[in-house]
Design a protein around this motif. Structure first.
Motif, PDB file in Angstrom:
ATOM      1  N   ASN A 112      44.351  37.899  46.853  1.00  0.00           N
ATOM      2  CA  ASN A 112      42.990  37.695  46.374  1.00  0.00           C
ATOM      3  C   ASN A 112      43.053  38.279  44.520  1.00  0.00           C
ATOM      4  O   ASN A 112      41.894  38.591  43.639  1.00  0.00           O
ATOM      5  CB  ASN A 112      42.660  39.224  46.798  1.00  0.00           C
ATOM      6  CG  ASN A 112      41.940  38.833  48.663  1.00  0.00           C
ATOM      7  OD1 ASN A 112      41.505  38.105  48.621  1.00  0.00           O
ATOM      8  ND2 ASN A 112      42.277  39.861  49.163  1.00  0.00           N
ATOM      9  N   TYR A 113      44.388  37.948  44.785  1.00  0.00           N
ATOM     10  CA  TYR A 113      45.110  38.099  42.840  1.00  0.00           C
ATOM     11  C   TYR A 113      45.395  36.752  42.203  1.00  0.00           C
ATOM     12  O   TYR A 113      46.400  36.265  43.553  1.00  0.00           O
ATOM     13  CB  TYR A 113      45.785  39.455  42.947  1.00  0.00           C
ATOM     14  CG  TYR A 113      44.984  40.452  43.472  1.00  0.00           C
ATOM     15  CD1 TYR A 113      44.054  41.102  42.791  1.00  0.00           C
ATOM     16  CD2 TYR A 113      45.647  41.149  44.571  1.00  0.00           C
ATOM     17  CE1 TYR A 113      43.059  42.202  44.189  1.00  0.00           C
ATOM     18  CE2 TYR A 113      44.724  41.621  45.806  1.00  0.00           C
ATOM     19  CZ  TYR A 113      43.807  42.209  44.957  1.00  0.00           C
ATOM     20  OH  TYR A 113      43.501  43.476  46.023  1.00  0.00           O
ATOM     21  N   GLU A 114      45.280  36.678  41.634  1.00  0.00           N
ATOM     22  CA  GLU A 114      46.641  35.529  40.387  1.00  0.00           C
ATOM     23  C   GLU A 114      47.105  35.976  39.397  1.00  0.00           C
ATOM     24  O   GLU A 114      45.202  36.621  38.335  1.00  0.00           O
ATOM     25  CB  GLU A 114      45.338  34.707  40.429  1.00  0.00           C
ATOM     26  CG  GLU A 114      46.692  33.456  40.007  1.00  0.00           C
ATOM     27  CD  GLU A 114      45.484  32.044  40.305  1.00  0.00           C
ATOM     28  OE1 GLU A 114      46.432  31.102  39.763  1.00  0.00           O
ATOM     29  OE2 GLU A 114      44.984  32.064  40.264  1.00  0.00           O
ATOM     30  N   VAL A 150      43.475  37.745  37.337  1.00  0.00           N
ATOM     31  CA  VAL A 150      42.444  37.487  38.213  1.00  0.00           C
ATOM     32  C   VAL A 150      41.891  37.922  39.186  1.00  0.00           C
ATOM     33  O   VAL A 150      42.738  37.701  40.166  1.00  0.00           O
ATOM     34  CB  VAL A 150      42.416  35.392  37.698  1.00  0.00           C
ATOM     35  CG1 VAL A 150      40.684  35.250  38.484  1.00  0.00           C
ATOM     36  CG2 VAL A 150      42.799  35.350  36.814  1.00  0.00           C
ATOM     37  N   ILE A 151      40.416  38.447  39.826  1.00  0.00           N
ATOM     38  CA  ILE A 151      40.340  39.029  40.933  1.00  0.00           C
ATOM     39  C   ILE A 151      39.270  38.088  41.554  1.00  0.00           C
ATOM     40  O   ILE A 151      38.568  37.811  41.208  1.00  0.00           O
ATOM     41  CB  ILE A 151      39.263  40.376  40.308  1.00  0.00           C
ATOM     42  CG1 ILE A 151      40.270  41.227  39.495  1.00  0.00           C
ATOM     43  CG2 ILE A 151      39.602  41.196  41.617  1.00  0.00           C
ATOM     44  CD1 ILE A 151      41.595  41.436  39.943  1.00  0.00           C
ATOM     45  N   PHE A 181      45.162  46.062  45.633  1.00  0.00           N
ATOM     46  CA  PHE A 181      45.242  45.573  44.196  1.00  0.00           C
ATOM     47  C   PHE A 181      46.214  46.923  43.566  1.00  0.00           C
ATOM     48  O   PHE A 181      46.938  45.818  42.466  1.00  0.00           O
ATOM     49  CB  PHE A 181      44.099  46.032  43.543  1.00  0.00           C
ATOM     50  CG  PHE A 181      43.750  45.343  41.582  1.00  0.00           C
ATOM     51  CD1 PHE A 181      44.111  44.284  41.777  1.00  0.00           C
ATOM     52  CD2 PHE A 181      43.858  46.862  41.477  1.00  0.00           C
ATOM     53  CE1 PHE A 181      43.988  44.366  40.528  1.00  0.00           C
ATOM     54  CE2 PHE A 181      43.777  46.539  40.111  1.00  0.00           C
ATOM     55  CZ  PHE A 181      43.388  45.362  39.580  1.00  0.00           C
ATOM     56  N   LYS A 182      46.089  48.134  43.401  1.00  0.00           N
ATOM     57  CA  LYS A 182      47.594  48.599  42.441  1.00  0.00           C
ATOM     58  C   LYS A 182      47.896  48.616  42.854  1.00  0.00           C
ATOM     59  O   LYS A 182      48.944  48.781  41.914  1.00  0.00           O
ATOM     60  CB  LYS A 182      46.449  50.180  43.056  1.00  0.00           C
ATOM     61  CG  LYS A 182      47.890  51.062  42.183  1.00  0.00           C
ATOM     62  CD  LYS A 182      46.581  52.875  43.275  1.00  0.00           C
ATOM     63  CE  LYS A 182      48.271  53.676  42.578  1.00  0.00           C
ATOM     64  NZ  LYS A 182      47.397  55.816  43.105  1.00  0.00           N
ATOM     65  N   ILE A 229      42.202  41.688  32.522  1.00  0.00           N
ATOM     66  CA  ILE A 229      42.046  41.980  33.750  1.00  0.00           C
ATOM     67  C   ILE A 229      40.230  41.095  34.191  1.00  0.00           C
ATOM     68  O   ILE A 229      40.043  41.223  33.057  1.00  0.00           O
ATOM     69  CB  ILE A 229      41.762  42.908  34.681  1.00  0.00           C
ATOM     70  CG1 ILE A 229      42.580  43.990  35.069  1.00  0.00           C
ATOM     71  CG2 ILE A 229      41.262  43.715  36.020  1.00  0.00           C
ATOM     72  CD1 ILE A 229      42.970  45.377  35.430  1.00  0.00           C
ATOM     73  N   ASP A 230      39.813  39.838  35.090  1.00  0.00           N
ATOM     74  CA  ASP A 230      39.415  39.271  34.880  1.00  0.00           C
ATOM     75  C   ASP A 230      38.695  39.277  36.251  1.00  0.00           C
ATOM     76  O   ASP A 230      39.073  39.275  37.112  1.00  0.00           O
ATOM     77  CB  ASP A 230      39.768  37.582  34.419  1.00  0.00           C
ATOM     78  CG  ASP A 230      38.508  36.521  33.855  1.00  0.00           C
ATOM     79  OD1 ASP A 230      37.510  36.840  35.241  1.00  0.00           O
ATOM     80  OD2 ASP A 230      38.949  35.458  34.031  1.00  0.00           O
ATOM     81  N   LEU A 231      37.837  39.304  35.660  1.00  0.00           N
ATOM     82  CA  LEU A 231      36.371  40.151  37.209  1.00  0.00           C
ATOM     83  C   LEU A 231      35.457  39.291  37.246  1.00  0.00           C
ATOM     84  O   LEU A 231      34.499  39.578  37.723  1.00  0.00           O
ATOM     85  CB  LEU A 231      36.506  41.708  36.322  1.00  0.00           C
ATOM     86  CG  LEU A 231      37.160  42.370  37.377  1.00  0.00           C
ATOM     87  CD1 LEU A 231      36.515  43.963  36.410  1.00  0.00           C
ATOM     88  CD2 LEU A 231      38.045  43.510  37.895  1.00  0.00           C
TER      89      LEU A 231
END
Length: 112
Positions: free
Chosen positions: A2-4, A15-16, A29-30, A47-49
């Motif tokens: 889910n994260y990159e 990237v989320i 995530f944390k 952090i890209d949302l």
């Protein structure tokens, strides 16, 4: 995943890849964010949302925890790509006063 994390010229884009960033994902995530800071030594994080349509207070808390961790090593976290509902959460919680928020990645990179 889910994260990159993407490294680009000394800056790490996190990237989320979630549509809903909620309590279900906050713990993972944390930990991912803490690993980037503690294990990989990343200090300049964006952090890209862009893909996130909804964020809850638990996930925002994880981002704030990451900010606390990275500022302890003289780093910073910037935010980019907020959709309207996510931006509203940053405003409601007044986190827009804590984080620098940008519409474009290039602007976030140049702010470091």
């Amino acid at each position: 995943m889910n994260y990159e994390a993407i490294d680009q010229n000394g800056v790490t884009f996190l990237v989320i890849k979630l549509r809903r960033a909620t309590a279900d994902a906050a713990k993972d995530f944390k930990q991912y964010l803490f690993d980037l800071i503690e294990t990989s030594g990343k200090k300049k994080i964006i952090i890209d949302l862009t893909d996130v349509e909804f964020v809850d207070s638990s996930f925002l808390g994880a981002i704030v925890s990451g900010l606390k961790k990275v500022t302890a090593v003289k780093g910073d976290i910037k935010i980019v790509g907020l959709q309207a509902p996510v931006r509203a959460m940053f405003e409601l919680t007044r986190l827009y006063k804590v984080f620098e928020i940008f519409d474009a990645r290039e602007d976030a990179v140049s702010s470091f």
